[in-house]
Design an enzyme around this catalytic site. Structure first.
Site, PDB file in Angstrom:
ATOM      1  CG  ASP A 188      -1.630   1.275   1.472  1.00 29.67           C
ATOM      2  OD1 ASP A 188      -2.368   1.705   0.566  1.00 29.67           O
ATOM      3  OD2 ASP A 188      -1.456   1.871   2.555  1.00 29.67           O
ATOM      4  CG  ASP A 216      -1.927   7.404   0.252  1.00 31.85           C
ATOM      5  OD1 ASP A 216      -0.926   7.685  -0.432  1.00 31.85           O
ATOM      6  OD2 ASP A 216      -3.094   7.635  -0.107  1.00 31.85           O
ATOM      7  CB  THR A 233      -2.048   3.378  -4.180  1.00 32.91           C
ATOM      8  OG1 THR A 233      -2.629   4.609  -3.746  1.00 32.91           O
ATOM      9  CG2 THR A 233      -1.512   3.562  -5.592  1.00 32.91           C
ATOM     10  CB  ALA A 234      -7.404   4.389  -3.638  1.00 34.83           C
ATOM     11  CE  LYS A 267      -5.313   0.122  -1.820  1.00 34.86           C
ATOM     12  NZ  LYS A 267      -4.521   0.536  -0.639  1.00 34.86           N
ATOM     13  CG  ASN A 274     -10.580   1.148   4.676  1.00 40.43           C
ATOM     14  OD1 ASN A 274     -11.675   0.768   5.067  1.00 40.43           O
ATOM     15  ND2 ASN A 274     -10.146   2.388   4.881  1.00 40.43           N
TER      16      ASN A 274
END
Length: 312
Positions: free
Chosen positions: A65, A67, A172-173, A217, A243
């Site tokens: 991930d 962030d 990542t989003a 994800k 999440n």
């Protein structure tokens, strides 16, 4: 796609969007990784070696991930700072979206209305703009804001996988274009990120599936692993957020990095490895970018409405 007949129509639709987003992100990641430079970044002499071994295995890979896991704070925050500096939007728009993002970060709850509003705004804003434009801006913003926010500890973990001959992917989003820039600068294999549809290098204003968040994800990692011939039970995944439990649960070696309260509890109950590279109770509790002023928070959250005034 797995059979979805047992789900309600609404749940079936949501699951299908997650699968579509994941598959699109995996395809984009594999394509972009072929274009990344192979030059590795210089080693940081102040970083200690990881406290655990990473065995070389061509059926294994690592998924990180971004962030608050690889970097301090949220990449989109700082990307927005760069866009605001370049006068892509006005202060009143910046303030509106900054408040929405700050509320989400502090409350730890995703407001569907806020998220939908930001998504719709972002898609309408980038419509008609070239992908190359965002990539170019992303290169500049990495040097201005992101490079100094990489967690040395997490960077060392990623490098350990690379040194063992394994591939390392960001998940990542954030837009896949931004994620790809960061992955290239860190010498990683590539990035899985949210995919906005483009034709001929120009954004159409539509999203492919949904933002790469939560279950999406996991679907992206699953799709990439299948395409790369990886065995998920031999792979590792790293995240700070509850999440991402679907992604972490997918692999054989999950790690909680700078975990939020829910993930820390979940990880301890399952005896997952934890690493925390943060300092300061406030940063650990809230998860906001440490040392980020109002301008940083506001600028980053306004990334979703970048280019809006410029196009009018």
């Amino acid at each position: 796609m797995a059979a979805l007949g047992w789900l309600t129509p609404r749940r079936r639709s949501a699951t299908a969007r997650s699968v579509l987003a994941g598959e699109a992100s995996a395809e984009a990641a594999r394509k972009s990784s072929q274009e990344l430079e192979e030059q590795a970044p210089p080693a940081d002499e102040d970083v200690q070696e990881p406290e655990f071994p990473v065995a070389g295995d061509d059926k294994a890979a690592a998924f990180f991930d971004l962030d608050n896991t690889v970097m301090q704070g949220a990449a989109i925050f700082h990307f927005g700072r760069g866009l605001y500096k370049r006068k892509f939007f006005e202060r009143r728009e910046l303030t509106r979206f900054a408040w929405q993002q700050a509320w989400f970060r502090l409350a730890g709850v995703e407001d569907p209305e806020h998220m939908q509003d930001a998504q719709n705004s972002a898609l309408s804003i980038v419509k008609g703009h070239r992908v190359a434009e965002l990539m170019s801006i992303g290169e500049e913003i990495y040097d201005e804001y992101l490079a100094e926010r990489i967690w040395p500890g997490t960077r060392a973990l990623a490098q350990a996988h690379l040194d063992a001959g394994q591939k390392v992917w960001l998940v990542t989003a954030a837009p896949v274009e931004i994620a790809t820039v960061i992955a290239r600068r860190l010498g990683l294999t590539g990035a899985l990120g949210t995919v906005a549809e483009s034709i001929g290098g120009v954004y159409t204003g539509r999203l492919v599936g949904e933002p790469l968040h939560g279950p999406a994800k996991a679907e992206a990692v699953r799709a990439l692993a299948s395409a790369e011939g990886l065995e998920l039970g031999r792979c590792a995944a790293y995240s700070d957020s509850h999440n991402d439990i679907p992604m972490l649960s997918l692999v054989g070696h999950p790690y909680a990095i700078n975990p939020d309260t829910k993930l820390r509890k979940y990880a301890r109950e399952r005896d997952w490895r934890l690493r925390d590279y943060r300092t300061g109770r406030k940063a650990a509790k809230v998860g906001l970018p440490a040392a980020a002023g109002v301008g940083a928070v506001a600028g980053g959250t306004a990334a979703a409405i970048a280019l809006h005034r410029r196009r009018r």
